[in-house]
Design an enzyme around this catalytic site. Structure first.
Site, PDB file in Angstrom:
ATOM      1  N   HIS A 221      13.781  -0.175  -2.332  1.00 47.95           N
ATOM      2  CA  HIS A 221      13.402  -0.815  -1.069  1.00 47.95           C
ATOM      3  C   HIS A 221      12.660   0.136  -0.133  1.00 47.95           C
ATOM      4  O   HIS A 221      12.337  -0.242   0.993  1.00 47.95           O
ATOM      5  CB  HIS A 221      14.638  -1.373  -0.359  1.00 47.95           C
ATOM      6  CG  HIS A 221      15.210  -2.578  -1.043  1.00 47.95           C
ATOM      7  ND1 HIS A 221      14.742  -3.852  -0.819  1.00 47.95           N
ATOM      8  CD2 HIS A 221      16.178  -2.693  -1.979  1.00 47.95           C
ATOM      9  CE1 HIS A 221      15.416  -4.708  -1.567  1.00 47.95           C
ATOM     10  NE2 HIS A 221      16.292  -4.028  -2.287  1.00 47.95           N
TER      11      HIS A 221
ATOM     12  N   LYS B 133       8.828  -4.914  -5.389  1.00 50.71           N
ATOM     13  CA  LYS B 133       9.155  -5.214  -3.984  1.00 50.71           C
ATOM     14  C   LYS B 133       7.899  -5.011  -3.139  1.00 50.71           C
ATOM     15  O   LYS B 133       7.018  -5.856  -3.192  1.00 50.71           O
ATOM     16  CB  LYS B 133      10.377  -4.421  -3.578  1.00 50.71           C
ATOM     17  CG  LYS B 133      11.598  -5.039  -4.277  1.00 50.71           C
ATOM     18  CD  LYS B 133      12.887  -4.328  -4.160  1.00 50.71           C
ATOM     19  CE  LYS B 133      13.948  -5.177  -4.871  1.00 50.71           C
ATOM     20  NZ  LYS B 133      14.998  -4.390  -5.507  1.00 50.71           N
TER      21      LYS B 133
ATOM     22  N   SER C 155      20.329  -1.774  -0.455  1.00 51.36           N
ATOM     23  CA  SER C 155      19.598  -3.031  -0.579  1.00 51.36           C
ATOM     24  C   SER C 155      20.246  -4.198   0.151  1.00 51.36           C
ATOM     25  O   SER C 155      19.558  -5.126   0.547  1.00 51.36           O
ATOM     26  CB  SER C 155      19.413  -3.375  -2.054  1.00 51.36           C
ATOM     27  OG  SER C 155      20.651  -3.441  -2.714  1.00 51.36           O
TER      28      SER C 155
HETATM   29  C1  LIG Z   1      15.746  -4.604  -6.774  1.00 53.12           C
HETATM   30  C2  LIG Z   1      16.431  -3.347  -7.089  1.00 53.12           C
HETATM   31  C3  LIG Z   1      16.421  -2.826  -8.388  1.00 53.12           C
HETATM   32  C4  LIG Z   1      15.860  -3.584  -9.540  1.00 53.12           C
HETATM   33  O1  LIG Z   1      14.483  -3.580  -9.553  1.00 53.12           O
HETATM   34  P1  LIG Z   1      13.740  -4.691 -10.448  1.00 53.12           P
HETATM   35  O2  LIG Z   1      12.391  -4.100 -10.652  1.00 53.12           O
HETATM   36  O3  LIG Z   1      13.741  -5.936  -9.655  1.00 53.12           O
HETATM   37  O4  LIG Z   1      14.517  -4.806 -11.717  1.00 53.12           O
HETATM   38  C5  LIG Z   1      17.005  -1.609  -8.597  1.00 53.12           C
HETATM   39  N1  LIG Z   1      17.601  -0.927  -7.601  1.00 53.12           N
HETATM   40  C6  LIG Z   1      17.651  -1.404  -6.336  1.00 53.12           C
HETATM   41  C7  LIG Z   1      18.309  -0.615  -5.275  1.00 53.12           C
HETATM   42  C8  LIG Z   1      17.083  -2.635  -6.052  1.00 53.12           C
HETATM   43  O5  LIG Z   1      17.148  -3.129  -4.817  1.00 53.12           O
END
Ligand SMILES: *Cc1c(COP(=O)(O)O)cnc(C)c1O
Length: 386
Positions: free
Chosen positions: A211, A242, A183
């Site tokens: 992602h 996302k 990420s």
């Molecule tokens: C953003 C993210 C999360 C968390 O997801 P949310 O739905 O925002 O809690 C988990 N793992 C990774 C790799 C992320 O980038």
């Protein structure tokens, strides 16, 4: 002894400031699209995880409104008690269909999906091997499980193999955990090699596709599809927040995995079901991901253009819409981000302790127009000469 037990807070904040690690929120007004109003000023948005530009899509908005009118604002209870709606099941079926897994389970966030899944799958007799650059939710899920945790160096298959050789036999279950798209770096995990090692050492493999979902692979199913590993047995985690433009997380995998998690994942059992609005918006987003591949094609044209035009800068290796420019220190990262903002470009500085080295993180959207990308290129070139 009369002292204030909270006095350490101020001291701690002072040290955070001194290291240039201090963070604060920034207010965005109105819709978050390829441009945004940031503290009152219009800037080009390279800070969003909304890769396909769906968070402001009229169809998602209408789906959320319709679901709210039909079911109300809250789901009023945990899924096992009063919080389950047919809409949740439809979303879980749509996720399973996208991922081509037997089943899926929706959590209130991706973070909670990782905490609940990892801590349900392994315990004190077990071993977790995790990439050193894994997301906070994977690392904290591992801690919560009580298993022995060994980190391997980033994407380093020989290091992981040697750690498995040395330690695996002393534990009951083994679990390898990794981001699929990292990420804060933008590179990919070596999924086929990880699957081979998992098989060889009788380990489960959990990949976090946060992602990657909607972005990687021909149909947007993620890195598992991108690497041609669809149908292999593994545990896929992801988020609805996302590329899918909503809120919530999920796990996808075998029917028995999902059935087990419904009975053992504390962050699913003891929390309120996803709101009708979030659920309906995510369901609509998955439908659009499927029927409008041109969004993904546009995203990748934008990514390839920027990769080419920024190639003279000190970029971290990336195979995703996350492009990072290496910067010397947290202070340089902050001042560069501030400069960019002055020029009308919103791209955040990412600093320790989130990452080991400071960087400017650019995330590309399908809805960026050529002039948005050209402006970023022009401004970055000027800044890099300073
Ligand atoms: C953003 C993210 C999360 C968390 O997801 P949310 O739905 O925002 O809690 C988990 N793992 C990774 C790799 C992320 O980038």
């Amino acid at each position: 002894m009369s002292s204030n037990p909270y006095i350490w807070l101020e001291k701690s904040l002072t040290s955070i400031h001194r290291a240039n690690w201090y963070r604060s929120v920034k207010t965005i007004d109105g819709f978050s699209g390829s441009t945004v109003l940031l503290e009152g000023k219009e800037v080009i948005n390279f800070a969003s995880n909304d890769y396909l530009g769906l968070a402001g899509d009229e169809r998602l908005i209408q789906a959320a409104i319709a679901a709210t009118k039909e079911y109300g604002t809250g789901s009023t209870g945990s899924r096992l008690l009063s919080g389950h709606r047919e809409l949740h099941r439809q979303l879980e079926k749509a996720i399973a269909e996208l991922k081509q897994t037997e089943d899926a389970l929706v959590f209130s966030s991706g973070y909670l999906a990782n905490l609940g899944t990892i801590s349900a799958l392994v315990g004190q007799k077990d071993l977790i091997l995790g990439d050193q650059y894994n997301h906070s939710s994977l690392k904290n899920g591992a801690k919560l499980s009580g298993a022995t945790i060994i980190d391997y160096s980033h994407n380093n298959i020989p290091d992981l193999a040697s750690k498995l050789h040395q330690h695996r036999s002393q534990y009951r279950r083994g679990l390898i955990i990794t981001d699929s798209v990292f990420s804060m770096d933008g590179d990919l995990c070596p999924l086929p090699e990880l699957l081979s090692l998992a098989e060889e050492f009788n380990c489960m493999l959990l990949v976090d596709e946060a992602h990657a979902t909607g972005v990687m692979g021909k149909t947007g199913a993620g890195c598992v599809e991108y690497f041609g590993c669809t149908g292999r047995e593994l545990i896929q985690i992801g988020t609805l927040s996302k590329a899918l433009g909503s809120l919530g997380g999920y796990v996808a995998g075998s029917a028995s995995l999902i059935d087990f998690l419904r009975n053992r994942a504390a962050t699913w059992i003891y929390t309120t079901g996803l709101s009708p609005a979030d659920t309906a918006a995510a369901l609509k987003a998955i439908e659009i991901t499927k029927t409008e591949p041109q969004r993904r094609e546009k995203l990748w044209r934008n990514v390839n253009y920027l990769q080419q035009e920024l190639s003279g800068l000190n970029l971290l290796p990336s195979q995703s819409p996350i492009i990072c420019i290496n910067l010397f220190s947290p202070a340089t990262a902050l001042s560069t981000a501030k400069q960019l903002e002055k020029e009308g470009i919103f791209a955040p500085a990412i600093r320790p302790p989130t990452v080991p080295t400071s960087r400017l993180r650019i995330s590309v959207m399908a809805t960026h127009q050529p002039e948005h990308l050209q402006k970023l290129v022009a401004v970055s070139r000027v800044l890099s000469r300073k």
